[in-house]
Design a protein around this motif. Sequence first.
Motif, PDB file in Angstrom:
ATOM      1  N   GLY A  21       0.786  -1.233   0.000  1.00 38.02           N
ATOM      2  CA  GLY A  21       0.000   0.000   0.000  1.00 38.02           C
ATOM      3  C   GLY A  21       0.814   1.276   0.000  1.00 38.02           C
ATOM      4  O   GLY A  21       0.245   2.360   0.037  1.00 38.02           O
ATOM      5  N   GLN A  22       2.126   1.171  -0.042  1.00 37.47           N
ATOM      6  CA  GLN A  22       2.973   2.371  -0.099  1.00 37.47           C
ATOM      7  C   GLN A  22       3.533   2.513  -1.507  1.00 37.47           C
ATOM      8  O   GLN A  22       4.080   1.547  -2.060  1.00 37.47           O
ATOM      9  N   LEU A  23       3.405   3.697  -2.064  1.00 39.80           N
ATOM     10  CA  LEU A  23       3.978   3.960  -3.381  1.00 39.80           C
ATOM     11  C   LEU A  23       5.470   4.211  -3.195  1.00 39.80           C
ATOM     12  O   LEU A  23       5.865   5.240  -2.639  1.00 39.80           O
ATOM     13  N   VAL A  24       6.297   3.263  -3.624  1.00 41.91           N
ATOM     14  CA  VAL A  24       7.735   3.378  -3.341  1.00 41.91           C
ATOM     15  C   VAL A  24       8.530   3.881  -4.533  1.00 41.91           C
ATOM     16  O   VAL A  24       9.644   4.392  -4.369  1.00 41.91           O
ATOM     17  N   CYS A  25       7.998   3.707  -5.730  1.00 43.04           N
ATOM     18  CA  CYS A  25       8.735   4.168  -6.902  1.00 43.04           C
ATOM     19  C   CYS A  25       7.757   4.389  -8.046  1.00 43.04           C
ATOM     20  O   CYS A  25       6.811   3.613  -8.212  1.00 43.04           O
ATOM     21  N   LEU A 356       6.637  13.699  -4.178  1.00 41.18           N
ATOM     22  CA  LEU A 356       6.659  13.212  -5.564  1.00 41.18           C
ATOM     23  C   LEU A 356       8.053  12.816  -6.025  1.00 41.18           C
ATOM     24  O   LEU A 356       8.241  12.515  -7.194  1.00 41.18           O
ATOM     25  N   HIS A 357       9.014  12.810  -5.131  1.00 41.93           N
ATOM     26  CA  HIS A 357      10.362  12.388  -5.526  1.00 41.93           C
ATOM     27  C   HIS A 357      10.413  10.865  -5.464  1.00 41.93           C
ATOM     28  O   HIS A 357      10.890  10.272  -4.503  1.00 41.93           O
ATOM     29  N   LEU A 358       9.866  10.263  -6.510  1.00 44.93           N
ATOM     30  CA  LEU A 358       9.646   8.811  -6.536  1.00 44.93           C
ATOM     31  C   LEU A 358      10.523   8.114  -7.565  1.00 44.93           C
ATOM     32  O   LEU A 358      10.375   6.911  -7.788  1.00 44.93           O
ATOM     33  N   TYR A 407       8.445  12.623 -10.027  1.00 45.61           N
ATOM     34  CA  TYR A 407       7.428  11.941 -10.834  1.00 45.61           C
ATOM     35  C   TYR A 407       6.459  13.005 -11.319  1.00 45.61           C
ATOM     36  O   TYR A 407       6.039  13.860 -10.546  1.00 45.61           O
ATOM     37  N   GLY A 408       6.108  12.970 -12.606  1.00 46.95           N
ATOM     38  CA  GLY A 408       5.133  13.933 -13.110  1.00 46.95           C
ATOM     39  C   GLY A 408       5.773  15.050 -13.901  1.00 46.95           C
ATOM     40  O   GLY A 408       6.990  15.106 -14.051  1.00 46.95           O
ATOM     41  N   PRO A 409       4.930  15.955 -14.394  1.00 46.11           N
ATOM     42  CA  PRO A 409       5.408  16.948 -15.361  1.00 46.11           C
ATOM     43  C   PRO A 409       6.204  18.106 -14.767  1.00 46.11           C
ATOM     44  O   PRO A 409       6.814  18.857 -15.508  1.00 46.11           O
ATOM     45  N   ARG A 410       6.195  18.286 -13.460  1.00 49.52           N
ATOM     46  CA  ARG A 410       6.826  19.471 -12.880  1.00 49.52           C
ATOM     47  C   ARG A 410       8.146  19.144 -12.185  1.00 49.52           C
ATOM     48  O   ARG A 410       8.258  18.117 -11.509  1.00 49.52           O
TER      49      ARG A 410
END
Length: 568
Positions: A21-25, A356-358, A407-410
């Motif tokens: 349940g944890q988003l790790v990457c 978001l540093h994934l 992660y993501g556009p920014r």
Amino acid sequence: MKNILGIWDGHDAGAALMIDGQLVCAANEERFTRRKLEVGFPHHAIRACLTQARLSPEEIHCVAGCTTDPAKTLSRLWPASQERYYRLRRRLASPSPLDPLTRLAKYHLTEWPGNRLTRWLSTRALHTQLASLGLDHCPLTLLDHHLCHAATAAHGLGQDNTLILTLDGVGDGRAGSLYHFQSGRLMPLASIAARDSAAIFFEQVTTLLHLRELEDEGKVMALADYAVPIPDADNPLLDLIQVDHLTLRARCHAGGLARQLKKIFWHHPQESFAAMAQRALEHWVLTLIRNAIRSTGIHRLALAGGLFANVRLNGQIRMLPEVSDCFIFPHMGDGGLAVGAACLAAPPQTPLLTDLHLGPESTPAELEQAVRDSGLPFRRLENPALESARLLTQGKIIGWFQGRMEYGPRALGGRSVLARPDRNDLRDALNLRLKKRAWYQPFCPSMLDSEAARLLADHHGAPNRFMTSLYHLRPEFQTALAGVMGRGGSCRPQMVADDASTPFAALLQAMQQLTGFGVVLNTSFNPHGAPLVNTPAQALEAFRAMGLDHLVLGNWCVDPAPDQTNEV
Ligand SMILES: [Fe+2]
């Protein structure tokens, strides 16, 4: 322990790994192949997720993906068609005489939802790709496109009794959906059919303005700011889509819409047409949201889908009196679907997004090696934040490479280009020479939470950590922040907790000490047309190509070669 791999193999392909349940990457394929908004199967992103989590393919328990409509299935079976569209869209290939017909066929085909045959064909095609990575033992779950977008918004915020709205071009026969999120479940309230897509409308406006669809919609939004105000009575675009309670109804099919738009565009300058389109979009979405709130009595919103890349629209939603909270999943477009698929396969029990540093990161030894191998002058910094802030105050433009990739556009302080926020000459140099962007595209500020409260006139509620909404600077601070301000004092800030223990927060604190403003201009670290840099070697290459003044990687500062010192 349950290890779930989410994948997305279309526009802006990517992968995400959830462990218990944890988003790790999470990362997108473009960062590895170096082709912006990469299409196709995310081999590199999957490997990066496994490497980051130190897992072997055998340790993955389930793979979750999405979208089994005929158009997506055909692109899986016939990748050359997807590649052709990608090259054409990005202006890497010239159009053929058949392209208008192909385009019309695409609009029709993408409206069809999936069926048992396309699901079976998609599953087979994906299994083949997964087998090449040693993941053929994993059960594969394929989920609905908009349900995955909804899951990113719902679990990204992670609060009960939230209205979830998704709006994008098209996926699995739908252009939008409305859900009620309660007790970890998404309960459907309404759908928007593919033919009634507000995002396709905006995509067609983008194309008519000779900009790239699925990529330059932000330029349309920025251009709209330069139009003379147009009364609604003189805006025929408003009539092209009607809001029908909780859904949208287009007056005509995408082909007819394109013809109507072309006729209307003929009578207007570009910036006016952009402003009319932006106004129409805002009118439809705000009306839809008001109707949904009135109908359900729920005032908390969470939004996802590519349409919510439009920060001006998001700012208007945030300021609606009916809205108590408005969360926008920061990787709102299809690039975020891998996270949604993973969430649906194993719903997390706690809010998914705190950071978001994934993406991947480099060890200190790797950073040092890259710096030494560069052949450029370098020095070790005792206090990178303070010394970088000193460089910024001297008017230098620096590349900033710290920790894990965003992660993501920014760019959010992991792979950023930074400058002081008050100088128009630095802004123009960055726009026109270093990043080669259109002059009318504003840059964004990153600021401490305490500064957001002081500097912004319309900041209420939770801090915006991910640059997803438009705010306005108080008039008395507009000169001091002229380099990060759009028309009318607008800006799209990233807010950073004052007590965060990251190098980026330390930099903002140092800026506050040196200049009185805990603010920097923050733009993505990438050369023109390329994705955000991922590795130290790519950062060094971009540093050279862009002609930045300094590059700060971890504790190292790299300077230009003596014969290449850059003067702004
Ligand atoms: Fe989508």
